[in-house]
Design an enzyme around this catalytic site. Structure first.
Site, mmCIF file in Angstrom:
data_model
loop_
_atom_site.group_PDB
_atom_site.id
_atom_site.type_symbol
_atom_site.label_atom_id
_atom_site.label_comp_id
_atom_site.label_asym_id
_atom_site.label_seq_id
_atom_site.Cartn_x
_atom_site.Cartn_y
_atom_site.Cartn_z
ATOM 1 N N ASP A 174 19.471 81.757 18.516
ATOM 2 C CA ASP A 174 18.930 82.073 19.504
ATOM 3 C C ASP A 174 17.645 81.263 19.953
ATOM 4 O OD1 ASP A 174 17.515 83.708 17.613
ATOM 5 O OD2 ASP A 174 17.001 85.218 19.119
ATOM 6 N N ASP A 216 13.212 78.967 15.417
ATOM 7 C CA ASP A 216 14.591 78.599 15.230
ATOM 8 C C ASP A 216 14.621 77.165 15.185
ATOM 9 O OD1 ASP A 216 16.669 81.021 15.991
ATOM 10 O OD2 ASP A 216 14.474 81.297 16.865
#
Length: 331
Positions: free
Chosen positions: A18, A23
């Site tokens: 996500d 990330d």
């Protein structure tokens, strides 16, 4: 200190993510490992979490484009958790404007938008099922966000769980310490039903890096900004840009790149200095404890999760340097 990772056949992996700021760093770590043939990154699947799936897809493409790796397919996945509560007429749904900002990248401004036409037509869930069949017994899943896509794949295909080699997850907690509520970690709280399904259905040991382990291994902001963040590379340029607002408003005393810890544990398992093997499940109904991990201390069930408790920070830093082509990298 020199660091050497012995590699035989690269481990195949799909990353389900996500894309928020940590990330992005985890993606760079995977891409660097892929270039060194330590792993083979087959695809990126996007799930709703830090930001919605549209922003997440855009962010993933932006990361791939920054290092000319747009040949790696990106699949957009679930637009929300498995169960959505009804919303009263006079209220709107909670937005994603949390730690990573509404767009997941801290509201950073970019001159150009990535080409969204590069997204694959197939959905993330179908792509996961297909790839697990094509690489039966060899495909690893690296899960950096809520587990919605993976849970739906497990429910849609009875063989999916057995087709997957290993599952690596950043999420949950083991001492009831939360970062989204007093008792729950964000990824598991965002979709507790999905986390419950995955922990109950996975047919091989899961490796989990919980919130408490991330919290215990935070790095000094001075190292993040003056050492790691000083390299003149495309990766660092993007990371500094998207993390500027996040770091400024962070209430944590240290920098905690959660998703990078589990990514490092996948690339180099020796980075985990201590594992605790237990049976874990998720509380779904507690008024104050929904999303909290429940540990089978009585040993009534078979163990299903390897919990990473201690991380070798020096090895971790080297993988971080590797991720951004930092001159301090010795790998």
């Amino acid at each position: 200190m020199s660091s050497e990772i012995k590699v035989t056949t690269p481990e195949l992996v799909v990353v389900d993510t996500d894309p928020g700021t940590d990330d992005a760093l985890a993606l760079y770590m995977l891409l660097a490992a892929d270039e060194r043939k330590m792993v083979k990154l087959l695809a990126v699947t996007i799930v709703d979490g830090n930001t919605n799936a549209d922003h997440g897809s855009r962010n993933a493409l932006r990361v791939l484009k920054s290092v000319d790796r747009l040949e790696i397919p990106v699949y957009k996945g679930s637009p929300g958790p498995i169960i959505l509560e009804p919303v009263p007429k006079d209220k709107s749904r909670v937005t994603h404007a949390g730690y990573h900002g509404e767009d997941g990248f801290g509201g950073a401004k970019f001159d150009k938008e990535p080409e969204m036409g590069l997204l694959q037509d197939e959905t993330a869930v179908l792509a996961l099922i297909k790839l697990a069949k094509e690489h039966k017994g060899k495909l690893n899943l690296l899960c950096l966000g809520p587990l919605t896509n993976v849970a739906l794949a497990m429910k849609a295909d009875p063989e999916f769980a057995s087709n997957v080699k290993n599952v690596f997850i950043m999420g949950g907690n083991t001492a009831a310490v939360g970062n989204a509520t007093s008792t729950a970690e964000f990824n598991f709280l965002h979709d507790p039903e999905a986390a419950h399904i995955v922990l109950a259905s996975a047919q091989s040991h899961i490796t989990l890096v919980p919130w408490e382990t991330c919290q215990a291994h935070g790095l000094p902001y001075k190292w993040r900004t003056e050492d790691f963040g000083s390299a003149q590379t495309k990766q660092v340029e993007l990371l500094n840009k998207i993390e500027a607002a996040v770091i400024e408003k962070s209430k944590n005393p240290t920098w905690i790149p959660c998703d990078s810890f589990i990514t490092a544990a996948f690339i180099d398992p020796s980075i985990v200095k201590k594992l605790d093997v237990r049976h874990l499940t998720i509380e779904l109904h507690g008024h104050r404890t929904r999303g909290q991990v429940v540990i089978d201390h009585l040993r009534e069930c078979d163990d299903n999760v390897k919990v990473a408790k201690e991380i070798d920070l020096e090895k971790f830093k080297q993988l971080m340097y590797m991720a951004v082509d930092h001159p301090h990298c010795t790998i």
